[in-house]
Design a protein around this motif. Structure first.
Motif, PDB file in Angstrom:
ATOM      1  N   UNK A   1      -7.850   7.770  -5.190  1.00 25.53           N
ATOM      2  CA  UNK A   1      -7.281   8.762  -6.113  1.00 25.53           C
ATOM      3  C   UNK A   1      -8.348   9.775  -6.511  1.00 25.53           C
TER       4      UNK A   1
ATOM      5  N   UNK B   1      -8.205   1.866  -3.879  1.00 24.64           N
ATOM      6  CA  UNK B   1      -7.059   2.661  -4.314  1.00 24.64           C
ATOM      7  C   UNK B   1      -7.493   3.665  -5.386  1.00 24.64           C
TER       8      UNK B   1
ATOM      9  N   UNK C   1      -1.875  14.186  -0.622  1.00 30.01           N
ATOM     10  CA  UNK C   1      -1.375  12.817  -0.763  1.00 30.01           C
ATOM     11  C   UNK C   1      -2.465  11.967  -1.393  1.00 30.01           C
ATOM     12  N   UNK C   2      -2.025  11.057  -2.240  1.00 30.75           N
ATOM     13  CA  UNK C   2      -3.007  10.251  -2.961  1.00 30.75           C
ATOM     14  C   UNK C   2      -2.490   8.821  -3.063  1.00 30.75           C
ATOM     15  N   UNK C   3      -3.365   7.842  -3.118  1.00 27.18           N
ATOM     16  CA  UNK C   3      -2.880   6.473  -3.245  1.00 27.18           C
ATOM     17  C   UNK C   3      -2.093   6.319  -4.536  1.00 27.18           C
ATOM     18  N   UNK C   4      -0.982   5.643  -4.475  1.00 24.93           N
ATOM     19  CA  UNK C   4      -0.175   5.434  -5.678  1.00 24.93           C
ATOM     20  C   UNK C   4      -0.490   4.063  -6.236  1.00 24.93           C
ATOM     21  N   UNK C   5      -0.830   4.040  -7.502  1.00 24.14           N
ATOM     22  CA  UNK C   5      -1.185   2.780  -8.151  1.00 24.14           C
ATOM     23  C   UNK C   5      -0.007   2.317  -8.986  1.00 24.14           C
TER      24      UNK C   5
ATOM     25  N   UNK D   1      -2.821   3.199   5.212  1.00 22.17           N
ATOM     26  CA  UNK D   1      -2.598   4.099   4.073  1.00 22.17           C
ATOM     27  C   UNK D   1      -3.735   5.106   3.973  1.00 22.17           C
ATOM     28  N   UNK D   2      -4.962   4.617   4.106  1.00 16.10           N
ATOM     29  CA  UNK D   2      -6.100   5.521   3.926  1.00 16.10           C
ATOM     30  C   UNK D   2      -6.184   6.520   5.077  1.00 16.10           C
TER      31      UNK D   2
ATOM     32  N   UNK E   1       0.856  -1.187   0.000  1.00 15.03           N
ATOM     33  CA  UNK E   1       0.000   0.000   0.000  1.00 15.03           C
ATOM     34  C   UNK E   1       0.886   1.228   0.000  1.00 15.03           C
ATOM     35  N   UNK E   2       0.890   1.883  -1.132  1.00 10.21           N
ATOM     36  CA  UNK E   2       1.863   2.934  -1.372  1.00 10.21           C
ATOM     37  C   UNK E   2       1.171   4.288  -1.526  1.00 10.21           C
TER      38      UNK E   2
ATOM     39  N   UNK F   1       2.381   1.332 -11.772  1.00  8.00           N
ATOM     40  CA  UNK F   1       2.218   1.774 -13.149  1.00  8.00           C
ATOM     41  C   UNK F   1       1.770   0.676 -14.098  1.00  8.00           C
TER      42      UNK F   1
ATOM     43  N   UNK G   1      -0.213  -1.747 -13.518  1.00 11.01           N
ATOM     44  CA  UNK G   1      -1.341  -2.441 -12.908  1.00 11.01           C
ATOM     45  C   UNK G   1      -2.253  -3.048 -13.962  1.00 11.01           C
TER      46      UNK G   1
ATOM     47  N   UNK H   1      -9.167  12.195  -3.762  1.00  8.12           N
ATOM     48  CA  UNK H   1      -8.155  13.225  -3.557  1.00  8.12           C
ATOM     49  C   UNK H   1      -8.121  14.207  -4.725  1.00  8.12           C
TER      50      UNK H   1
ATOM     51  N   UNK I   1      -3.720   9.134   4.113  1.00 11.59           N
ATOM     52  CA  UNK I   1      -4.195  10.008   3.034  1.00 11.59           C
ATOM     53  C   UNK I   1      -5.281  10.951   3.543  1.00 11.59           C
TER      54      UNK I   1
END
Lengths: 484, 674
Positions: free
Chosen positions: B180, B176, A411-415, A401-402, A387-388, A417, A419, B183, A405
């Protein structure tokens, strides 16, 4: 070069703090030292041309050598250790070889004997002091007397153990020869060695042993053979009495006794030693099991029973521990001293706070630890930190993580690349794994002792990689490659 | 005024002597005003734009909304229409990333709304270019994009000005992706997450925490629990909350809530099995402004439930479809509610005359009432409804089988403002129809399976209900051409007619219906007397035709298809099963560019190669129902190619069925219902 200097300073920060005190110490064992110094120079030359780390150790030794002249005591271990290192390298120095061949080192013996002598003197002084004080302190006579008794008993035991240990080293046996090649490594680098950072650690220890001598008044045992037997200073204790109570535990001053182990003791893998053959054990139960092999007298129920239980009739003071590192909050000289509860706490605290984080996680190559148990705990979860956050922070749990955020703006969840391509991890991570594997294999070959002339070089590569995983492409690493 | 403008325009153009087209003299404002009025038929605008070059250009300038048919034409049409703000792509089954890139580059900042709910084959790349280039994007509909993942959601999150977002059935999007969006799209006012099964408490919670402007939130069928509720209820402007089928929320968690949501106006808690009146009253406590409450398939309607709705003075609409209902509960509901306008008790078990009567007598302002399948109610209820609720505009009472034919006379006499009346499967007869024909505003009338009505009754409807747009005569077997003729001559606005299984209908009915120019849905299943001639008449007369069902009309053949192919350019859906259409007819349909949906089962004259040719020729197909036999007869790559174009195949393995007698069918149906 600035960078190098800074690195060295960081690495050797501990020693510099105690460096001022060194001149006070009286050298009694110069021959022993010369031997050591010579070895270390060999050592230094050996590394110098192979890597950046050579230069690091080099500079550190330059710093170290003048200090070590005043050193009175040297454990025989460093010699053994260097022996080990030489075995790993085919380029064995002749002088070193002569040192290595006999299992019994007369210089070490001399060293030990002089240590014993000094120790007896200390004890003598102590008893003198007790005699002198007897009339003065009337406030808590009983308590003080018990403390003094314990102190003297501890010191005497330590001396006896040391004596037996010294005598035991004279016993020639094939088994001992074998163990001599492995145990010293364990004693100094410990299990650190296979991870390729053993060299650095051992050097540091040798060096720190120099600084340790500075507070000679307190210290009693250099070789650490006494196990848990403690050095103890009555002045220190009295000083503690006047200090305020600790916030942490709220133990009234004087209600516990402060014990302070030395670095070697803390870092020694074995705390229990066979008085006959000198073999070391982590647990006294294991030692007792071992002792059965030395004769029938060790097989009696009394000999196999837990030794500590006998003394339980006497009122025992609560034991608390102090960290030997000056300036540390866990050091008894610190203003807001907070004692450590057990020896295990001391060990973990010392390794975590004052030692290099030499265990690197083989999965992520980022996280470093100084306590192997911490590494193992981390490795259980490493890679599960999927969870990044966009800020780069990873979390092992999604709700964490949430929460993060929700707390921070922007700050936003990083998915990942890739995926959309499938569940596989990011490609760069794959590369890292590859690197990790490579590192792992090199480590393995080194640890197994099968390394040849290039062994040292390998270690250096690994070292660079493990130490600085983030800077694979840093100039530092480039140097390493060039040297190699 | 107009003349003035024209002269001004004329003066301006004086210098240009070569200009001798009078239409060029029309000012931009006038043309725009004309175009504003041309809303009914898209073809009108098209023909208007073909008047001359200047009008053509002005029409291009004027157009704001676009509903293209194929993605292939997108670059050209977007080039022609530079000011598109609303792009409806629901007719394009295939929209790939390339198309989205073209759209985003052509529309740029003018695009405010895009509908991708029926499109597939696009991914986060296209969405990213859309979000980055079209900064003013406000509405995005991504419903049914079942292949989109979190990366796509992250791309959507780049559309910082987004206010409304539909993500229904985006099953692969997880917390997730939603995180996004939460946010990124701070201005979000509406978000629909219905059936987004990957979204849990964490994602919903983050939406509620980050998007403070939320007005409308659809969380139906999400695996959420009570954990996200506190932050949802803290949303200051939340008006519309749908939590249909949220099984994770129960009474305990709702009662633990300290405060309800004050701004709430519409609440949907259908199919929440674990919520009773206890939890509900906790949730709506303080929501004094609640207007609409939907509790379908939920807790039983008891006095306790009614009591919990006591303080909701603004509550106008209550939907209790499929609930267990007690008479006492209905009675209490009648007493507790203040100004009920809309009530739905469709498929409720336990609705009795007593309960319903006491409720409707209390709420004389009721406008809409749905008592579908309330099988226990009798004439008494209808008498009370009709006497109390004179202002009723909509009454749905399908399958109220105990209501006698006399009761329908009362409805016609007392509820003259009815606009929608569903009497499917009832005992109504011609007398009832005669009475109902007094409802002059009637626009939708459903008389399916009304076996007692005949042409005579229908004639009254045709004579008096001139506003009728929707007429359902499904299996009302007594109806013949005469009745249809009456309807066709009286109800010119008719848009939808269903005459399925009215076996006596012939071509003359169709010919008369061809006068209804607005007809868009025509269903005449199982009318064996209809031939291609009738279909041709419909095709010529009803240019708006979008949906045609001529299943089991055995006499319709290729001759019917040819005029359809030529005239019915708006046809979207056609069902041809069991007809006599062959390869030729099917292939000719390919000229209808909108054709999307085709059911061709049991066509005797259809060969595999003919079918293949037709499938390939119809470029816009999205759904085709075929007999499973064709699967092996046609090459697999053909299907692959068609599927890549966006077409979905449904394979049916039904045996050829002979038609049952209508009466016998009705008996069968009654056997099935307990």
């Amino acid at each position: 070069m600035d960078k190098k200097d800074r690195l060295c300073q960081e690495t050797w920060a501990k020693s510099s703090s105690s460096g001022n005190e060194l001149p006070k110490n009286i050298s009694t064992e110069k021959p022993s030292f010369i031997n050591f110094n010579f070895n270390s120079q060999q050592y230094e030359q050996k590394w110098e041309d192979t890597s950046i780390f050579g230069s690091r150790t080099n500079s550190s030794f330059q710093e170290f050598n003048p200090q070590s002249e005043t050193q009175s005591l040297l454990p025989s271990n460093p010699n053994d250790h260097i022996k080990m290192a030489d075995q790993e390298n085919s380029q064995i120095n002749e002088t070193l070889q002569t040192n290595k061949i006999p299992d019994w080192d007369p210089r070490a013996m001399l060293n030990n004997l002089s240590f014993l002598e000094q120790k007896i003197h200390q004890l003598q002084d102590l008893v003198h002091l007790i005699v002198g004080r007897r009339g003065q302190v009337l406030g808590r006579p009983d308590e003080l007397v018990t403390q003094q008794q314990q102190l003297v008993t501890a010191d005497l035991t330590s001396i006896i153990v040391q004596l037996i240990s010294t005598a035991g080293s004279l016993l020639p046996s094939v088994k001992h020869t074998l163990s001599a090649t492995t145990t010293p490594v364990g004693q100094l680098g410990g299990i650190l060695f296979p991870s390729g950072t053993g060299m650095n650690n051992s050097v540091q220890q040798q060096h720190s042993s120099g600084s340790k001598v500075s507070d000679q008044s307190n210290q009693m045992d250099v070789t650490g053979n006494c196990g848990t037997e403690q050095n103890y200073s009555i002045e220190e204790h009295e000083m503690k009495d006047e200090e305020d109570a600790e916030e942490g535990e709220n133990l009234p001053p004087g209600s516990y006794e402060i014990l302070q182990l030395e670095k070697e003791e803390i870092l020694a893998p074995h705390t229990h030693f066979c008085t006959i053959c000198g073999k070391g054990f982590k647990r006294d139960a294991n030692l007792r099991m071992h002792m059965r092999g030395h004769g029938d007298e060790y097989k009696t129920p009394a000999a196999l029973a837990k030794p500590n239980k006998e003394a339980s009739s006497e009122p025992v003071l609560i034991k608390r521990y102090s960290c030997p590192f000056t300036g540390c909050k866990r050091n008894k000289d610190h203003k807001k001293f907070q004692p450590l509860k057990t020896i295990l706490c001391v060990k973990n605290h010392y390794k975590r706070t004052h030692c290099d984080k030499s265990y690197t996680c083989s999965r992520c190559n980022t996280k470093k630890f100084s306590v192997i148990a911490d590494l193992k705990t981390h490795e259980k979860h490493c890679g599960k930190d999927k969870w990044l956050c966009s800020c780069g922070t990873t979390f092992s749990r999604k709700d964490k993580l949430f929460g993060h955020i929700a707390l921070f703006q922007g700050h936003t969840p990083a998915i990942p690349p890739d995926e959309t391509k499938g569940p596989a991890g990011p490609s760069d991570k794959g590369d890292e794994n590859e690197v990790a594997n490579k590192v792992g294999s090199i480590n393995y070959s080194f640890g197994s002792g099968g390394a040849n002339g290039t062994g040292a070089q390998n270690v250096m590569d690994v070292k660079g990689g493990v130490d600085d995983p983030a800077s694979y492409f840093s100039p530092l690493n480039f140097d390493t490659c060039n040297f190699g | 005024m107009k003349r003035q403008k024209m002269t001004i325009e004329f003066d301006d153009n004086n210098s240009n002597k070569s200009n001798n087209n009078l239409f060029d003299l029309l000012s931009e404002e006038i043309v725009f005003a004309i175009l504003d009025l041309l809303n009914t038929n898209p073809l009108d605008r098209k023909s208007f734009s073909l008047v001359c070059k200047s009008v053509y250009n002005l029409e291009s300038k004027h157009r704001k909304t676009l509903k293209p048919l194929r993605q292939e034409h997108l670059p050209r049409i977007l080039n022609r229409y530079p000011h598109i703000s609303h792009l409806d792509l629901s007719l394009c089954p295939r929209i790939n990333d390339n198309s989205l890139t073209v759209i985003s580059n052509a529309c740029k900042d003018s695009l405010r709304s895009i509908d991708l709910s029926r499109s597939r084959f696009f991914s986060y790349n296209g969405l990213m270019s859309l979000a980055l280039n079209c900064k003013n994007l406000v509405d995005v509909d991504l419903s049914n994009a079942t292949e989109l993942r979190d990366a796509a959601a992250a791309a959507v999150a780049e559309a910082k000005n987004l206010e409304r977002l539909w993500l229904g059935r985006c099953k692969l999007i997880t917390d997730m992706g939603i995180g996004c969006i939460a946010v990124g799209c701070k201005k979000l006012r509406l978000i629909s997450l219905k059936w987004c099964l990957g979204v849990t408490d964490l994602g919903v919670d983050l939406i509620a925490v980050k998007c403070k402007e939320i007005r409308s939130l659809d969380l139906s069928y999400l695996p959420i629990t009570n954990k996200c509720l506190p932050s949802i209820l803290k949303l200051q402007y939340l008006e519309d909350l749908a939590m249909e089928g949220c099984f994770g929320i129960d009474d305990d968690s709702l009662t633990a809530l300290k405060h309800g949501c004050k701004s709430l106006k519409r609440l949907d808690m259908s199919s929440c099995q674990n919520i009773s009146y206890v939890g509900l009253s906790s949730l709506i406590s303080g929501a004094g402004g609640l207007e609409q409450l939907t509790l379908a398939y939920g807790c039983p309607v008891t006095p306790a439930l009614a009591n919990s709705l006591k303080n909701l003075s603004a509550l106008q609409s209550v939907k209790l479809d499929g609930c267990m209902v007690t008479s006492a509960g209905l009675k209490a509901l009648g007493n507790c509610l203040i100004s009920l306008r809309e009530l739905s008790l469709s498929k409720c078990l336990g609705v009795t005359d007593e309960g319903l009567s006491s409720l409707v007598t209390k709420h004389r302002e009721l406008r809409k009432l749905d008592i579908t399948c309330c099988r226990k109610i009798t004439d008494a209820s209808i008498a009370h409804i009709s006497s109390s609720c004179g202002n009723l505009t909509s009454l749905r009472m399908e399958s109220c089988t105990l209501v006698s034919r006399e009761a329908f006379v009362l409805i016609g006499q007392r509820c003259q403002f009815l606009e929608e009346l569903d009497l499917t499967d009832n005992e109504i007869d011609d007398e009832g129809l005669k009475s109902i024909s007094r409802c002059s505003k009637l626009s939708s009338l459903k008389l399916g399976i009304c076996l007692n009505i005949s042409d005579e009754g229908l004639a009254y409807i045709g004579m008096h209900c001139s506003k009728l747009t929707e007429l359902d005569l499904y299996r009302s077997a007594e109806i013949t051409d005469a009745g249809i003729l009456a309807i066709a001559s009286g109800c010119h606005d008719l848009e939808m007619i269903n005459m399925s299984y009215c076996r006596d209908i012939t071509d003359s009915s169709l010919i008369s219906l061809s006068k209804c120019a607005r007809l868009n849905t025509f269903e005449s299943r199982g009318c064996p007397l209809i031939t291609s001639l009738g279909i041709a008449a419909i095709a010529v007369g009803c240019k708006q035709l979008t949906k045609l069902d001529i299943k089991k009309c055995h006499n319709i053949d290729d001759n019917g298809m040819l005029p359809l192919a030529h005239f019915s350019q708006n046809l979207r859906q056609i069902t041809l099963s069991y007809s006599s259409v062959t390869d030729v007819g099917l292939l000719s349909l390919a000229s209808i560019s909108c054709l999307q949906n085709m059911t061709v089962l049991h066509l005797k004259g259809l060969t595999p190669s003919g079918l293949a040719a037709a499938l390939l020729a119809c470029g816009g197909l999205t759904k085709v129902k075929l007999h499973v036999a064709f699967k092996s007869l046609l090459p697999h790559p053909l299907f692959e190619h068609l599927e890549a174009r966006g077409c979905v195949f449904e394979w049916r393995d039904k045996q050829f069925q002979a038609e049952l007698d209508p009466k016998c069918w009705k008996l069968q149906l009654e056997d099935m219902i307990p």
